[in-house]
Design a protein around this motif. Structure first.
Motif, short mmCIF file in Angstrom:
data_model
loop_
_atom_site.label_atom_id
_atom_site.label_comp_id
_atom_site.label_asym_id
_atom_site.label_seq_id
_atom_site.Cartn_x
_atom_site.Cartn_y
_atom_site.Cartn_z
N THR A 118 5.86 -8.14 -6.44
CA THR A 118 5.10 -8.79 -7.62
C THR A 118 3.93 -9.38 -7.06
N ASP A 119 3.03 -9.78 -8.16
CA ASP A 119 1.85 -10.56 -7.78
C ASP A 119 1.01 -9.71 -6.70
N ILE A 120 0.91 -8.53 -6.86
CA ILE A 120 0.35 -7.55 -5.91
C ILE A 120 -1.23 -7.68 -6.14
N LYS A 121 -1.94 -8.07 -4.75
CA LYS A 121 -3.61 -8.46 -4.80
C LYS A 121 -3.99 -6.74 -4.53
N PRO A 122 -5.22 -6.75 -5.05
CA PRO A 122 -5.77 -5.55 -4.69
C PRO A 122 -6.15 -5.24 -3.39
N SER A 123 -5.54 -3.89 -2.79
CA SER A 123 -5.68 -3.59 -1.34
C SER A 123 -5.55 -1.98 -1.30
N PRO A 124 -6.44 -1.46 -0.39
CA PRO A 124 -6.29 -0.07 -0.21
C PRO A 124 -4.68 0.46 0.15
N LEU A 125 -4.11 -0.65 0.55
CA LEU A 125 -2.73 -0.34 0.80
C LEU A 125 -1.80 0.16 -0.15
N PHE A 126 -2.21 -0.61 -1.35
CA PHE A 126 -1.22 -0.31 -2.57
C PHE A 126 -1.99 0.77 -3.67
N ALA A 127 -2.71 1.53 -2.98
CA ALA A 127 -3.27 2.56 -3.80
C ALA A 127 -2.36 3.47 -4.40
N GLY A 128 -2.14 3.87 -5.78
CA GLY A 128 -1.11 4.81 -6.18
C GLY A 128 0.17 3.82 -6.42
N LEU A 129 0.39 2.66 -6.17
CA LEU A 129 1.62 1.71 -6.10
C LEU A 129 1.32 0.67 -7.12
N ASN A 130 2.56 0.10 -7.71
CA ASN A 130 2.34 -0.86 -8.77
C ASN A 130 3.72 -1.52 -8.88
#
Length: 195
Positions: A118-130
């Motif tokens: 939850t509360d995912i901050k913008p980062s290239p690590l999370f590209a394509g994830l939610n």
């Protein structure tokens, strides 16, 4: 070159195989020169903070780790070792991320199984994830939510699921055991600039 640190206190096979499935050839090593030359470095961890820090110091890895400028990812206990201190063994850690690890306040420990971020901050690590993606956790200690937190999760209380300070990144869950979601996070770490 992708290096998985051989700290002597981690089961490295699942991480090694997960990286290989992404088409990469990781090197499992404690050789300081290889670690310094690596493009990406993994710090896995299994067991207690005290035993893991003892192994890192016995292999003279602490100074090398602190001097790395390439992206470094600590996984599970490896994430906790990136912080200042762990109350698990009352032991100073690597001091790369300003956090103090403490026991998770939850009705049942360890926190073992699948959970979401939850509360995912913008980062290239999370590209394509939610927040619909699931990750596999096994832990009783955690880093509290703070300015270094990139994503949270909850078991009894909110805690840091992913942390970052400069080039040092930590995942409290096991991406190598987290199916497609974990594989994508590993791929992003290996192929994108997470810093």
């Amino acid at each position: 070159m992708i290096v998985i640190l051989d700290t002597g206190c981690a089961n490295l096979r699942s991480l090694y195989n997960a990286v290989k499935r992404l088409g990469k050839e990781p090197l499992v090593t404690k050789d300081l020169a290889s670690i310094k030359q690596a493009r990406r470095v993994f710090l896995p961890g299994v067991g207690t903070a005290g035993a893991a820090m003892g192994a890192i110091e016995a292999r003279d890895l602490a100074g090398t780790l602190k001097g790395l400028t390439q992206p470094v990812m600590g996984i599970c206990l490896g994430m906790q070792l990136l912080t200042d201190y762990s109350e698990e063994s009352q032991v100073p850690c690597l001091g790369l991320i300003q956090a103090r690890v403490r026991e998770l306040q939850a009705p049942r420990l360890p926190h073992m199984g699948w959970n979401q971020l939850t509360d995912i901050k913008p980062s290239p690590l999370f590209a394509g994830l939610n927040e619909d993606d699931w990750f596999y956790f096994v832990h009783s200690f955690m880093a509290p939510v703070g300015p270094y937190t990139l994503a949270q999760s909850r078991h009894g209380e909110a805690f840091s699921a992913v942390i970052q300070e400069r080039n040092f990144i930590g995942a409290q869950f096991h991406p190598e055991r987290s199916g497609k979601s974990g594989a994508l996070l590993l791929k992003n770490f290996l192929e994108k600039d997470p810093c």
